[in-house]
Scaffold this motif. Structure first.
Motif, mmCIF file in Angstrom:
data_model
loop_
_atom_site.group_PDB
_atom_site.id
_atom_site.type_symbol
_atom_site.label_atom_id
_atom_site.label_comp_id
_atom_site.label_asym_id
_atom_site.label_seq_id
_atom_site.Cartn_x
_atom_site.Cartn_y
_atom_site.Cartn_z
ATOM 1 N N THR A 166 20.641 4.511 -33.976
ATOM 2 C CA THR A 166 20.747 3.180 -34.573
ATOM 3 C C THR A 166 22.181 2.696 -34.425
ATOM 4 O OG1 THR A 166 21.380 3.852 -36.832
ATOM 5 C CG2 THR A 166 19.030 3.807 -36.322
ATOM 6 N N THR A 219 18.398 2.477 -40.989
ATOM 7 C CA THR A 219 18.382 3.833 -41.559
ATOM 8 C C THR A 219 17.004 4.166 -42.117
ATOM 9 O OG1 THR A 219 20.736 3.702 -42.107
ATOM 10 C CG2 THR A 219 19.436 5.359 -43.270
ATOM 11 N N ASP A 271 22.313 8.161 -36.797
ATOM 12 C CA ASP A 271 22.490 6.886 -37.489
ATOM 13 C C ASP A 271 23.900 6.337 -37.304
ATOM 14 O OD1 ASP A 271 21.661 4.773 -39.050
ATOM 15 O OD2 ASP A 271 22.047 5.775 -40.961
ATOM 16 N N TYR A 305 24.186 11.353 -39.894
ATOM 17 C CA TYR A 305 25.066 10.186 -39.884
ATOM 18 C C TYR A 305 26.116 10.464 -38.822
ATOM 19 C CZ TYR A 305 28.485 6.736 -41.467
ATOM 20 O OH TYR A 305 29.380 5.700 -41.524
ATOM 21 N N LEU A 328 14.820 5.416 -39.411
ATOM 22 C CA LEU A 328 15.043 6.821 -39.064
ATOM 23 C C LEU A 328 14.351 7.742 -40.059
ATOM 24 C CD1 LEU A 328 18.773 7.022 -37.904
ATOM 25 C CD2 LEU A 328 16.708 6.735 -36.534
#
Length: 231
Positions: free
Chosen positions: A200, A116, A168, A137, A119
């Protein structure tokens, strides 16, 4: 109810904005309070004043207001995030940001490795360069998209419009099948428009294929970066 000027503010909201110390505009300023990812106040005043300062050429005031806007929209642990935090991966991250590498970038690693933060390093660098970027998210983004045509339309619009898209925690929660279909639509339009996307996940490509063959195929066809060690 608290009274702000001639407008009644909902009970419990401060009469003065905690971010900028001003009496907020009820319609625009407090509307963002309902969004949990934005915190108590996104501070529309700070963003507006930053644009005014830029037009006036007041560099010192512009920098001050930029920091205030940053504090209002970036969680404290990530405000100093940069590619240099990831020494071994920094060249790959920089090359992707600069456009030397194309397509999808997937950052894979176990919990606590700084995915995170990576990012947010992209987000902060994009802001510094004046580029538009959005960080989401993914489980929350997909759950907010309605099942059916309306959700697919939203996914297509997001895929086609955002200059740099940061997603994410792919696969962090077991999604409904239609949620992964929306993610596939987003990635399809990103590829069609040639726009950079960073994902991610803590799942390897083989594990992703168990959730969605289409997503796993796109991940395998792009750049995969593994983060190891402690955050």
């Amino acid at each position: 109810m608290q009274k702000i000027g001639d407008i009644q503010a909902p009970k419990g909201l401060p009469a003065i904005c905690e971010r900028c110390g001003r009496e907020p505009d009820f319609g625009k300023h407090f509307a963002r309070q309902a969004l949990p990812v934005r915190g108590p106040c996104f501070c529309a005043y700070a963003a507006r004043d930053a644009r005014r300062a830029e037009a006036e050429g007041d560099a010192e005031r512009q920098e001050l207001l930029r920091r205030r806007e940053l504090e209002a929209s970036i969680p404290p642990p990530y405000r100093s995030a940069c590619f240099a935090d990831f020494a071994a991966a920094a060249p790959t991250l920089t090359a992707y940001f600069d456009g030397e590498r194309q397509g999808l970038l997937t950052i894979i690693g176990p919990c606590g490795t700084g995915k995170t933060r990576c990012l947010y390093a992209f987000l902060l660098r994009a802001r510094a360069d004046g580029r538009h970027a959005g960080l989401h998210y993914l489980p929350q983004l997909l759950s907010g998209m309605a099942h059916g045509r309306d959700g697919a339309t939203k996914a297509a619009a997001l895929g086609a419009t955002q200059a740099l898209l940061l997603l994410d925690d792919v696969g962090a929660e077991a999604p409904a099948p239609w949620e992964f279909r929306h993610l596939a639509i987003i990635l399809h339009h990103r590829e069609q428009w040639g726009r950079p996307t960073v994902l991610t996940t803590n799942l390897e490509v083989e594990a992703l294929s168990g959730l969605s063959e289409r997503i796993a195929s796109r991940v395998a066809g792009g750049t995969v970066l593994h983060l190891l060690g402690a955050d």
